[in-house]
Design a protein around this motif. Sequence first.
Motif, PDB file in Angstrom:
ATOM      1  N   ILE A  18       0.867  -1.173   0.000  1.00 11.37           N
ATOM      2  CA  ILE A  18       0.000   0.000   0.000  1.00 11.37           C
ATOM      3  C   ILE A  18       0.908   1.228   0.000  1.00 11.37           C
ATOM      4  O   ILE A  18       1.763   1.387   0.862  1.00 11.37           O
ATOM      5  N   THR A  19       0.762   2.080  -0.965  1.00  9.84           N
ATOM      6  CA  THR A  19       1.680   3.197  -1.190  1.00  9.84           C
ATOM      7  C   THR A  19       1.931   4.038   0.047  1.00  9.84           C
ATOM      8  O   THR A  19       3.068   4.347   0.369  1.00  9.84           O
ATOM      9  N   SER A  20       0.882   4.383   0.781  1.00 12.86           N
ATOM     10  CA  SER A  20       1.071   5.251   1.948  1.00 12.86           C
ATOM     11  C   SER A  20       1.909   4.574   3.023  1.00 12.86           C
ATOM     12  O   SER A  20       2.684   5.219   3.719  1.00 12.86           O
ATOM     13  N   ILE A  21       1.798   3.271   3.160  1.00  6.59           N
ATOM     14  CA  ILE A  21       2.607   2.536   4.131  1.00  6.59           C
ATOM     15  C   ILE A  21       4.009   2.305   3.570  1.00  6.59           C
ATOM     16  O   ILE A  21       5.005   2.480   4.267  1.00  6.59           O
ATOM     17  N   LYS A  22       4.079   1.938   2.295  1.00  9.58           N
ATOM     18  CA  LYS A  22       5.367   1.662   1.654  1.00  9.58           C
ATOM     19  C   LYS A  22       6.320   2.858   1.763  1.00  9.58           C
ATOM     20  O   LYS A  22       7.502   2.700   2.051  1.00  9.58           O
ATOM     21  N   ASN A  23       5.787   4.039   1.558  1.00  6.44           N
ATOM     22  CA  ASN A  23       6.629   5.237   1.569  1.00  6.44           C
ATOM     23  C   ASN A  23       7.089   5.657   2.960  1.00  6.44           C
ATOM     24  O   ASN A  23       8.023   6.438   3.092  1.00  6.44           O
ATOM     25  N   THR A  24       6.426   5.166   4.002  1.00  4.19           N
ATOM     26  CA  THR A  24       6.796   5.573   5.361  1.00  4.19           C
ATOM     27  C   THR A  24       7.272   4.424   6.237  1.00  4.19           C
ATOM     28  O   THR A  24       7.669   4.655   7.371  1.00  4.19           O
ATOM     29  N   PHE A  25       7.255   3.198   5.729  1.00  7.15           N
ATOM     30  CA  PHE A  25       7.555   2.025   6.553  1.00  7.15           C
ATOM     31  C   PHE A  25       8.885   2.153   7.296  1.00  7.15           C
ATOM     32  O   PHE A  25       8.943   2.040   8.517  1.00  7.15           O
ATOM     33  N   TYR A  26       9.971   2.397   6.573  1.00  4.39           N
ATOM     34  CA  TYR A  26      11.288   2.454   7.214  1.00  4.39           C
ATOM     35  C   TYR A  26      11.527   3.771   7.949  1.00  4.39           C
ATOM     36  O   TYR A  26      12.372   3.837   8.822  1.00  4.39           O
ATOM     37  N   HIS A  27      10.764   4.791   7.632  1.00  6.89           N
ATOM     38  CA  HIS A  27      10.891   6.061   8.358  1.00  6.89           C
ATOM     39  C   HIS A  27      10.249   5.984   9.735  1.00  6.89           C
ATOM     40  O   HIS A  27      10.601   6.748  10.627  1.00  6.89           O
ATOM     41  N   SER A  28       9.294   5.062   9.902  1.00  8.42           N
ATOM     42  CA  SER A  28       8.583   4.959  11.170  1.00  8.42           C
ATOM     43  C   SER A  28       9.209   3.952  12.130  1.00  8.42           C
ATOM     44  O   SER A  28       8.774   3.829  13.269  1.00  8.42           O
ATOM     45  N   ILE A  29      10.227   3.255  11.702  1.00 11.03           N
ATOM     46  CA  ILE A  29      10.857   2.239  12.550  1.00 11.03           C
ATOM     47  C   ILE A  29      11.636   2.889  13.683  1.00 11.03           C
ATOM     48  O   ILE A  29      12.355   3.852  13.491  1.00 11.03           O
TER      49      ILE A  29
END
Length: 158
Positions: free
Chosen positions: A37-48
Motif C-alpha cells: 500500500i503506497t502510503s505505508i510503503k513510503n513511510t515504513f522504514y521512516h517509522s521504525i
Amino acid sequence: MVVGFDLDGVIFKPVLPFYGLIKKFNLDFLVYKLRRITSIKNTFYHSIKINRSVAQILKQLESYHKIVIISGHSEKYREEVRNCLLKNGISFDALLLRPDKSDYFNFKLKKVIETKCDFYIDDRKDLVNYLQRRLNGICRIIYYKNSSSLTELNLLIT
C-alpha cells in the motif's frame, strides 16, 4: 568474533503493535501485503524505532568485532533498510537480506554458517530452536526476548 543480529524484534522495535503475533503464526505475508500500500510503503522504514539497548551493544561491538545483520527482509528493500540503519547510527560489516521466495529458516542457517558467526541473536523462538538443532554448537544462538537476553554477550564484551 563475528556477531549476527536479526532486525525485526531485535535491532528494530516492532513497527506494528501486533507484529509479535504475525511472527508467531508465520503470517509475514500480511506485512508484505501492507507494505505494498503506497502510503505505508513510503513511510515504513521512516517509522521504525531502534531498540536502544541493542544499539548500545552494537556500539560496543563495532570497534573490535564483526557485526553481521541477517534478516528476512526482502533483498528488494536493501537501500531502505541500509538507510534506516545508518540514519539511526547502526554500524555493520554486512547486511544480508533474503532473496524473494527463498526459505526463511534455511536462508538464516546458510548465512550464519557462511559468515562464521560466533553468536547469532534472534527473537523467533521457532527459528532459534531450528538453528540450535542444525548448528550443533558451532554458533551460540541467543533467543532475544528483552535486553536481559543479551547478558551473556554483554559479559564477553565488557
